[in-house]
Design a protein around this motif. Structure first.
Motif, PDB file in Angstrom:
ATOM      1  N   PHE A  53       3.379   2.893   3.064  1.00 15.55           N
ATOM      2  CA  PHE A  53       3.738   1.919   4.093  1.00 15.55           C
ATOM      3  C   PHE A  53       5.177   2.171   4.548  1.00 15.55           C
ATOM      4  O   PHE A  53       6.051   2.464   3.716  1.00 15.55           O
ATOM      5  CB  PHE A  53       3.609   0.494   3.538  1.00 15.55           C
ATOM      6  N   PRO A  54       5.477   2.062   5.851  1.00 24.27           N
ATOM      7  CA  PRO A  54       4.578   1.709   6.965  1.00 24.27           C
ATOM      8  C   PRO A  54       3.972   2.916   7.679  1.00 24.27           C
ATOM      9  O   PRO A  54       3.177   2.758   8.590  1.00 24.27           O
ATOM     10  CB  PRO A  54       5.513   0.955   7.904  1.00 24.27           C
ATOM     11  N   HIS A  55       4.381   4.138   7.260  1.00 23.93           N
ATOM     12  CA  HIS A  55       3.957   5.333   7.997  1.00 23.93           C
ATOM     13  C   HIS A  55       2.442   5.527   7.932  1.00 23.93           C
ATOM     14  O   HIS A  55       1.820   5.915   8.934  1.00 23.93           O
ATOM     15  CB  HIS A  55       4.687   6.557   7.437  1.00 23.93           C
ATOM     16  N   ALA A  56       1.844   5.255   6.778  1.00 29.50           N
ATOM     17  CA  ALA A  56       0.396   5.439   6.657  1.00 29.50           C
ATOM     18  C   ALA A  56      -0.358   4.495   7.587  1.00 29.50           C
ATOM     19  O   ALA A  56      -1.363   4.879   8.201  1.00 29.50           O
ATOM     20  CB  ALA A  56      -0.031   5.217   5.210  1.00 29.50           C
ATOM     21  N   LEU A  57       0.129   3.259   7.713  1.00 31.20           N
ATOM     22  CA  LEU A  57      -0.517   2.299   8.605  1.00 31.20           C
ATOM     23  C   LEU A  57      -0.342   2.711  10.060  1.00 31.20           C
ATOM     24  O   LEU A  57      -1.274   2.611  10.867  1.00 31.20           O
ATOM     25  CB  LEU A  57       0.056   0.904   8.368  1.00 31.20           C
ATOM     26  N   ARG A  58       0.840   3.185  10.408  1.00 34.41           N
ATOM     27  CA  ARG A  58       1.075   3.622  11.786  1.00 34.41           C
ATOM     28  C   ARG A  58       0.201   4.813  12.154  1.00 34.41           C
ATOM     29  O   ARG A  58      -0.279   4.923  13.285  1.00 34.41           O
ATOM     30  CB  ARG A  58       2.552   3.992  11.964  1.00 34.41           C
ATOM     31  N   GLU A  59      -0.007   5.718  11.211  1.00 33.17           N
ATOM     32  CA  GLU A  59      -0.846   6.886  11.496  1.00 33.17           C
ATOM     33  C   GLU A  59      -2.282   6.486  11.798  1.00 33.17           C
ATOM     34  O   GLU A  59      -2.960   7.140  12.596  1.00 33.17           O
ATOM     35  CB  GLU A  59      -0.808   7.859  10.311  1.00 33.17           C
ATOM     36  N   ARG A  60      -2.754   5.413  11.186  1.00 35.48           N
ATOM     37  CA  ARG A  60      -4.137   4.975  11.415  1.00 35.48           C
ATOM     38  C   ARG A  60      -4.338   4.435  12.822  1.00 35.48           C
ATOM     39  O   ARG A  60      -5.474   4.400  13.312  1.00 35.48           O
ATOM     40  CB  ARG A  60      -4.522   3.917  10.382  1.00 35.48           C
ATOM     41  N   VAL A  61      -3.262   4.001  13.475  1.00 35.67           N
ATOM     42  CA  VAL A  61      -3.380   3.449  14.828  1.00 35.67           C
ATOM     43  C   VAL A  61      -2.657   4.323  15.852  1.00 35.67           C
ATOM     44  O   VAL A  61      -2.431   3.893  16.980  1.00 35.67           O
ATOM     45  CB  VAL A  61      -2.827   2.009  14.877  1.00 35.67           C
ATOM     46  N   ALA A  99       0.834  -1.201   0.000  1.00 37.12           N
ATOM     47  CA  ALA A  99       0.000   0.000   0.000  1.00 37.12           C
ATOM     48  C   ALA A  99       0.870   1.252   0.000  1.00 37.12           C
ATOM     49  O   ALA A  99       2.002   1.258   0.497  1.00 37.12           O
ATOM     50  CB  ALA A  99      -0.926  -0.002   1.213  1.00 37.12           C
ATOM     51  N   ARG A 100       0.324   2.305  -0.521  1.00 33.63           N
ATOM     52  CA  ARG A 100       1.060   3.568  -0.622  1.00 33.63           C
ATOM     53  C   ARG A 100       1.331   4.128   0.780  1.00 33.63           C
ATOM     54  O   ARG A 100       0.449   4.179   1.628  1.00 33.63           O
ATOM     55  CB  ARG A 100       0.248   4.569  -1.435  1.00 33.63           C
TER      56      ARG A 100
END
Length: 318
Positions: free
Chosen positions: A67-75, A64-65
């Motif tokens: 990654f991993p910062h976007a995923l970390r921001e969601r949590v 995914a675009r």
């Protein structure tokens, strides 16, 4: 086990939580929150019930675009101070909004002074600020002020409601689903709606873990955390009772609760309860209570408090 996982086709292979968290470059707490929020699709292991993640899902997330910062921001979560700074309001206003139920916590921890520190999703705070700019400045609405002045604090109740929703989405089976509202009810209320002791024991064995708090069982932190997980508002208790009643009907239609002929396993009982049917019902067992104490005292060979009885001869020689 690891070799078997590597030998499976890519579409069927899966990783346990610890390995999946490493593959997604998340801390364990971040991974658990990502599973609850649905950011990471998981499934229960057939033997242990623990969550696993397929290699395909991990590949999807890694590709995914951002990654991993976007995923970390969601949590990403923040406490009161950082949350107030993010919304550009004072900590006092932030706390009032949370106590009024407008900001819903995602979790909590207990600091070294046994004080509850609530955490909030940064995405929730951003969205609330964008949708409700009038509540961030000026005088608060009268309804909100009156609720705060009356001492209302909705943070624990809202956290329980939100967390139970997460758990219901991940739970399969009627009894396991019924165990979620049952775990939030006071013991006396649970006994009223579930009079069968074997059903209560089964629900207790299936109870979910609502919060992870460091500290040994029975410690002040464990007791404080346990208290936060039990409903104390009359409206909330009524809602949980109604929900549990419906869930029990569904669970009983699927299967009956286990009814062994002997004792109920100790792991399936609340702390301090006997593993016998009498203990489940709260009845005194033989030899317990005031009469049992008097009987043991009378039967003690040494007499009162275990001291040897003195005969006339021994008293005269003393």
């Amino acid at each position: 086990m690891a070799g078997e996982e590597e030998a499976r086709p890519a579409a069927e292979r899966s990783y346990a939580a610890a390995r999946a968290a490493r593959e997604l470059e998340l801390r364990r707490s971040e991974f658990e929150l990502a599973v609850l929020l649905g950011c990471v699709r998981s499934f229960p292991d057939g033997e242990t019930g623990r969550r696993r993640v397929t290699v395909t899902e991990i590949g999807r997330l890694r590709a995914a675009r951002g990654f991993p910062h976007a995923l970390r921001e969601r949590v990403q979560t923040v406490g009161t101070a950082r949350g107030a700074a993010l919304m550009r309001i004072t900590e006092a206003r932030f706390t009032r909004l949370a106590r009024a139920g407008l900001l819903v916590p995602i979790g909590f921890y207990l600091n070294r002074y046994q004080c509850v520190v609530w955490h909030y999703l940064t995405d929730d705070l951003r969205q609330f600020g964008q949708a409700n700019p009038a509540l961030l400045t000026g005088r608060a609405p009268e309804t909100m002020r009156s609720r705060i002045e009356a001492g209302e604090d909705s943070r624990a109740r809202n956290w329980r409601a939100r967390h139970s929703g997460f758990l219901l989405r991940l739970t399969e089976g009627g009894w396991a689903r019924a165990a979620i509202p049952a775990s939030m009810l006071p013991q006396d209320q649970l006994e009223d709606v579930v009079p069968d002791p074997w059903e209560r024991a089964h629900l207790y064995r299936l109870r979910p873990r609502l919060a992870s708090v460091s500290g040994a069982q029975g410690s002040p932190s464990a007791r404080r955390a346990a208290a936060l997980q039990v409903a104390d508002d009359p409206d909330e208790v009524r809602w949980l009772l109604a929900t549990l009643g419906l869930d029990l009907e569904e669970a009983r239609s699927e299967s009956a609760a286990p009814r062994p002929t002997g004792e109920v396993p100790a792991a399936a009982l609340p702390p301090g309860h006997s593993s016998t049917l009498g203990g489940l019902l709260g009845q005194d067992l033989p030899g317990r209570g005031m009469f049992g104490w008097l009987r043991r005292r009378r039967e003690r060979p040494g007499g009162e408090w275990g001291r040897p009885r003195q005969t006339v001869a021994s008293r005269s020689s003393a």
